[in-house]
Scaffold this motif. Structure first.
Motif, PDB file in Angstrom:
ATOM      1  N   HIS A  97      -2.433   7.410   6.263  1.00  0.00           N
ATOM      2  CA  HIS A  97      -3.649   6.602   6.114  1.00  0.00           C
ATOM      3  C   HIS A  97      -4.895   7.218   6.749  1.00  0.00           C
ATOM      4  CE1 HIS A  97      -1.561   3.372   4.188  1.00  0.00           C
ATOM      5  NE2 HIS A  97      -0.868   3.001   5.249  1.00  0.00           N
ATOM      6  N   ASP A 155       0.827  -1.215   0.000  1.00  0.00           N
ATOM      7  CA  ASP A 155       0.000   0.000   0.000  1.00  0.00           C
ATOM      8  C   ASP A 155       0.862   1.266   0.000  1.00  0.00           C
ATOM      9  OD1 ASP A 155       0.638  -1.000   2.620  1.00  0.00           O
ATOM     10  OD2 ASP A 155      -0.724   0.476   3.500  1.00  0.00           O
ATOM     11  N   HIS A 156       2.191   1.081   0.004  1.00  0.00           N
ATOM     12  CA  HIS A 156       3.115   2.227  -0.043  1.00  0.00           C
ATOM     13  C   HIS A 156       3.924   2.262  -1.332  1.00  0.00           C
ATOM     14  CE1 HIS A 156       2.456   3.271   4.251  1.00  0.00           C
ATOM     15  NE2 HIS A 156       1.978   2.037   4.202  1.00  0.00           N
ATOM     16  N   ASP A 199       3.774   4.330   8.634  1.00  0.00           N
ATOM     17  CA  ASP A 199       2.980   3.402   9.436  1.00  0.00           C
ATOM     18  C   ASP A 199       3.414   3.347  10.898  1.00  0.00           C
ATOM     19  OD1 ASP A 199       1.213   2.826   7.473  1.00  0.00           O
ATOM     20  OD2 ASP A 199       2.064   0.896   6.923  1.00  0.00           O
TER      21      ASP A 199
HETATM   22 ZN    ZN Z   1       0.531   1.265   5.228  1.00  0.00          ZN
END
Ligand code: ZN
Length: 282
Positions: free
Chosen positions: A253, A106-107, A208
């Protein structure tokens, strides 16, 4: 140096996994879940104009996997990297550097695209791509638990095309003027957090370590972390340093909140003010 938030879209992840040991009765108020217990999250990247360089920090999850893969992550909303870069008059070819905090899909999924004939090629044709050696070694030899986050098709083509570079700044050192790196190991091995100083102001790209504003209280640690106790130990001094020095935090996020400042309260460090990155820059 100029900083801009560039949202690559929204996706969904299980609320329980995102909030770890925190009970749903508490996190449900912070980020309401749908009927499948899934919450909406942003894929908020950052564009850094640094002299002649146009650096993109992280690049979302891309679109090259199959329908089954995306059926787990429910991409939704109007935002996309292409659309939001174009608001700055930029296309993929204008990006000179892609700085990857870590190589979870997701990065970094947006770093590699699939051409019409099925080849996997760097999505930003003129960019250098940055990770660090320790993280690269870990991502290319993943443990069974983290394997589903490190997808070969997102990272190996960067090496094969000769566009992969290693950041050699150690924790706290400068990579570029005004662009320091903090390294943390609780979420994954050697994740890099950009610490950006513009004039008298400093902003931490939390990646994160603190995926959303609601992850500021110490026990709010994701179940996805490889070493949650280490995350706990890493959050505490970084939050203290941020609160003491008046840093602003940038959340990759958080579905709604781009940035926040901090204040020390009797319960611990909490949000003082929510703001957009444009407000921070003004
Ligand atoms: Zn992430």
């Amino acid at each position: 140096m100029k900083l801009y938030a560039v949202n690559a879209g929204h996706f969904k992840l299980d609320g329980g996994a995102m909030f770890g040991v925190v009970p749903k009765s508490l996190w449900h108020k912070a980020n309401p879940a749908d009927e499948n217990n899934m919450c909406s999250w942003a894929l908020r990247c950052m564009l850094v104009e640094h002299g002649e360089r146009r650096i993109l920090i992280d690049c979302g999850m891309g679109d090259k996997q199959d329908e089954k893969f995306f059926s787990h992550y429910y991409l939704h909303g109007e935002d996309s990297l292409e659309r939001n870069l174009s608001k700055h008059g930029l296309g993929y070819e204008d990006i000179t550097d892609v700085f990857l905090t870590h190589l979870h899909f997701d990065h970094c999924g947006g770093a590699v695209k699939r051409t019409s004939d099925g080849a996997l090629v760097p999505a930003f044709p003129n960019a250098k791509y940055w990770t660090n050696r320790a993280h690269w070694d870990s991502a290319t030899h993943p443990n069974a638990r983290e394997k589903a986050s490190f997808l070969k098709e997102n990272i190996l083509p960067l090496q094969e095309h000769g566009v992969l570079h290693f950041v050699d700044a150690a924790d706290g050192e400068e990579w570029l003027p005004g662009f320091r790196i903090r390294i943390v190991n609780g979420h994954t091995d050697s994740m890099m957090l950009p610490l950006l100083t513009v004039g008298a102001k400093t902003l931490l790209y939390c990646a994160d370590l603190l995926p959303s504003m609601h992850h500021i209280p110490l026990p709010w640690v994701m179940a996805y972390d490889m070493r949650p106790l280490q995350t706990l130990q890493e959050k505490e001094p970084i939050l203290r340093e941020a609160a003491t020095n008046g840093w602003t935090l940038f959340f990759e996020h958080d579905p709604r909140i781009e940035c926040a400042t901090l204040v020390q309260t009797e319960k611990g460090i909490r949000v003082d003010r929510q703001l957009t990155l444009a407000e921070w820059s003004a």
